[in-house]
Design an enzyme around this catalytic site. Structure first.
Site, mmCIF file in Angstrom:
data_model
loop_
_atom_site.group_PDB
_atom_site.id
_atom_site.type_symbol
_atom_site.label_atom_id
_atom_site.label_comp_id
_atom_site.label_asym_id
_atom_site.label_seq_id
_atom_site.Cartn_x
_atom_site.Cartn_y
_atom_site.Cartn_z
ATOM 1 N N GLY A 89 0.822 -1.195 0.000
ATOM 2 C CA GLY A 89 0.000 0.000 0.000
ATOM 3 C C GLY A 89 0.861 1.252 0.000
ATOM 4 O O GLY A 89 1.969 1.249 0.535
ATOM 5 N N SER A 90 0.355 2.336 -0.598
ATOM 6 C CA SER A 90 1.048 3.627 -0.493
ATOM 7 C C SER A 90 0.833 4.200 0.903
ATOM 8 O O SER A 90 0.035 3.682 1.678
ATOM 9 C CB SER A 90 0.506 4.593 -1.533
ATOM 10 O OG SER A 90 0.862 4.156 -2.813
ATOM 11 N N GLY A 91 1.541 5.265 1.210
ATOM 12 C CA GLY A 91 1.413 5.911 2.511
ATOM 13 C C GLY A 91 2.546 5.547 3.455
ATOM 14 O O GLY A 91 2.614 6.064 4.566
ATOM 15 N N HIS A 92 3.444 4.643 2.999
ATOM 16 C CA HIS A 92 4.597 4.254 3.815
ATOM 17 C C HIS A 92 5.889 4.846 3.259
ATOM 18 O O HIS A 92 6.978 4.394 3.614
ATOM 19 C CB HIS A 92 4.729 2.730 3.851
ATOM 20 C CG HIS A 92 3.517 2.022 4.331
ATOM 21 N ND1 HIS A 92 2.964 2.270 5.560
ATOM 22 C CD2 HIS A 92 2.742 1.068 3.742
ATOM 23 C CE1 HIS A 92 1.889 1.481 5.710
ATOM 24 N NE2 HIS A 92 1.732 0.760 4.627
ATOM 25 N N LYS A 145 5.866 -7.681 2.546
ATOM 26 C CA LYS A 145 5.570 -7.537 3.975
ATOM 27 C C LYS A 145 4.422 -8.479 4.337
ATOM 28 O O LYS A 145 3.466 -8.621 3.568
ATOM 29 C CB LYS A 145 5.184 -6.087 4.296
ATOM 30 C CG LYS A 145 6.284 -5.079 3.963
ATOM 31 C CD LYS A 145 6.009 -3.676 4.502
ATOM 32 C CE LYS A 145 4.802 -2.986 3.903
ATOM 33 N NZ LYS A 145 4.853 -2.834 2.420
ATOM 34 N N HIS A 205 -0.327 0.750 9.787
ATOM 35 C CA HIS A 205 -1.583 1.296 9.255
ATOM 36 C C HIS A 205 -2.440 1.802 10.398
ATOM 37 O O HIS A 205 -3.635 2.035 10.237
ATOM 38 C CB HIS A 205 -2.364 0.227 8.496
ATOM 39 C CG HIS A 205 -1.526 -0.541 7.542
ATOM 40 N ND1 HIS A 205 -0.859 -1.690 7.897
ATOM 41 C CD2 HIS A 205 -1.201 -0.295 6.252
ATOM 42 C CE1 HIS A 205 -0.184 -2.125 6.842
ATOM 43 N NE2 HIS A 205 -0.364 -1.297 5.845
#
Lengths: 329, 329
Positions: B53-56, B104, B215
């Site tokens: 996922g993006s945002g990391h 991950k 998250h």
């Protein structure tokens, strides 16, 4: 206030101890007076000394090392370092070729660096950065504020000093770089100074501070939150109007985060700013995106444009090895 | 929600476009399906493909380049990339020596990378990271979550691949690195996913989430905010208890910011963690401090320890040239 700290009084020293240990291959830390200095420094080069209030990290300690600064003097959060502290750093890193002080234009910093220069036993010169086009005078300054272009001045003058350039020429170069840079920022939230324990200012969910300073000083106006393209249009418009880059001139586009804005949004702002430049027929030759000149955990960003020339490009590209900027070695 | 964006639907593509332009010397971006891939890639090396996922950010796109990843597949924010997207990236970067997928341990990621591997025409192997010692199973995982050690796996396996190590040995090395890492994090605030428009969870001014996931998933427990030394004692205690490093073994101490915590506090946490290790007679051989595996603008940090050996140290130190990690060239 929720922050990682032990006591408010030891935030700076605890953090500096960690910084020195994590980067022991590049720097060492002197305590009381506090300064971070480069290890493995060659003799006979001009020494660059900068500093200012803490809370803007990685500026300046993160830029100490090969090809950039020789020492950085951190004051308490958003508080100028003292003349004694600056002088001690300068004496420690001078190897006979003199010291170039690089100072952001804030009244306290300018005064304390001037007093330090009077105390200092060696040859010295100063460059005062004042790249912020948002306001002509501000809460803490006579004249424009010195903000993110300070990184550009430190990188380029640092590369010149590393290559053996003398004090007079390093100063002239630093002043040229400063004149060729313009910056402006916007805040979406305030930050909280540990010793204050509460936010410096408040902004509603619908507002932003256009032209904000890096201590949360007021900017041009408080306006309604809008989209990234409109924000980029206002920031780039103000900088270009002031700096007047020519078509074909190579530009550095530097999108700087204030600390609390995610990487994803900074690259989105880079894209928006780049489209503003392309629309004007301007050329981006170099890019830098990240949290470099921060305001603790403030959400927001600034845009800096530098009108590069051949010498500036060569020195920008030259190897640098610091905690926060590293390339070429 | 105050964020730099144009529309919620275009956050990822606008940001990727900026990323690709700012780092055009290192990467290029493919759109629909979205993946970031290395330019100037040599033929005949094992290709490393990661994603999530993006945002990391900078994980994973910020680690594409010489000595690390060949491609990264960003899903929407906190959403797994699709099998087609991952397969397209793998096909694009495979030069015949096969692809190592680094994943991950989140159920969606594991499933979609498995489906991509079935679609993929070339030789392949996978390493699943699961370094988070906080909880045994979690909201989105069976087994432990994969967090900041993913960077360590990608750096070390990437250096081995760059040096010509084959697929079987790269996988074995990646698995060894993962087994030798432990992490745990703590959140002081939530983050806000753009599409949700409001914070994922809420924490009062007096609370923190100990053992939080990247998250915002619940950790071990919600506890009263305390000082940095006590937080470091709990994080380091949990990791050391699980990882059982030996006296004299060289450790990597990696203090990772979740995005909204200032550099000053991260170095302060580094100092606190280092003292915890020293108290136990353990040796820090390498250090990394910064925002690398983030959770948008969440305030908080994680600590990762890696039990290094001679080969791991050599590969960690090997040159790397990506947007977010760069040394030696």
């Amino acid at each position: 206030m929720k922050k990682f700290l032990n006591t408010v009084d030891t935030v700076l020293s605890d953090s500096l101890r960690g910084f020195g240990q994590a980067h022991a291959d590049i720097v060492a830390v002197n305590f009381e007076p506090n300064f971070v200095f480069r290890v493995n420094k060659p003799k006979g080069k001009v020494a660059l000394v900068s500093g200012g209030g803490s809370g803007h990290e990685p500026l300046h300690a993160g830029f100490v090392g090969y090809g950039m600064l020789d020492a950085a003097c951190p004051g308490q959060v958003f508080t100028s370092p003292t003349p004694d502290q600056i002088n001690a750093a300068a004496e420690a890193v001078n190897t006979g070729a003199g010291v170039l002080f690089i100072v952001k234009n804030y009244s306290g910093d300018v005064m304390n660096f001037e007093m330090a220069a009077e105390l200092f036993s060696g040859e010295h010169a100063s460059v005062i950065t004042n790249d912020d086009v948002a306001v002509e005078n501000s809460t803490y300054t006579t004249g424009r504020r010195g903000v993110a272009a300070t990184l550009v001045v430190e990188k380029i003058a640092g590369a010149a000093a590393e290559a053996g350039t003398d004090l007079v020429a390093c100063r002239a170069l630093g002043e040229r770089v400063n004149r060729r840079c313009g910056s402006m920022g916007v805040a979406l939230t305030s930050c909280t100074v540990p010793a204050a324990g509460k936010p410096t200012f408040s902004l509603s969910e619908a507002e932003m501070e256009m032209g904000v300073g890096i201590h949360g000083e007021p900017g041009r106006r408080r306006v309604a939150m809008t989209n990234a393209d409109s924000i980029a249009a206002e920031l780039v418009g103000a900088i270009v109007g002031n700096l007047k880059p020519k078509t074909g001139e190579p530009l550095l586009l530097f999108v700087n985060g204030f600390g609390g804005t995610p990487s994803m949004e900074l690259y989105l702002m880079y894209d928006a700013a780049a489209r503003q430049l392309q629309k004007r027929g301007l050329d981006i030759a170099r890019s830098l995106v990240g949290n470099y000149v921060t305001s603790l955990e403030m959400a927001g960003c600034s845009i800096t444009l530098s009108r590069m020339d051949e010498e500036m490009l060569r020195l920008w590209d030259a190897p640098v090895h610091t905690a926060a900027l590293r390339w070429g070695r």
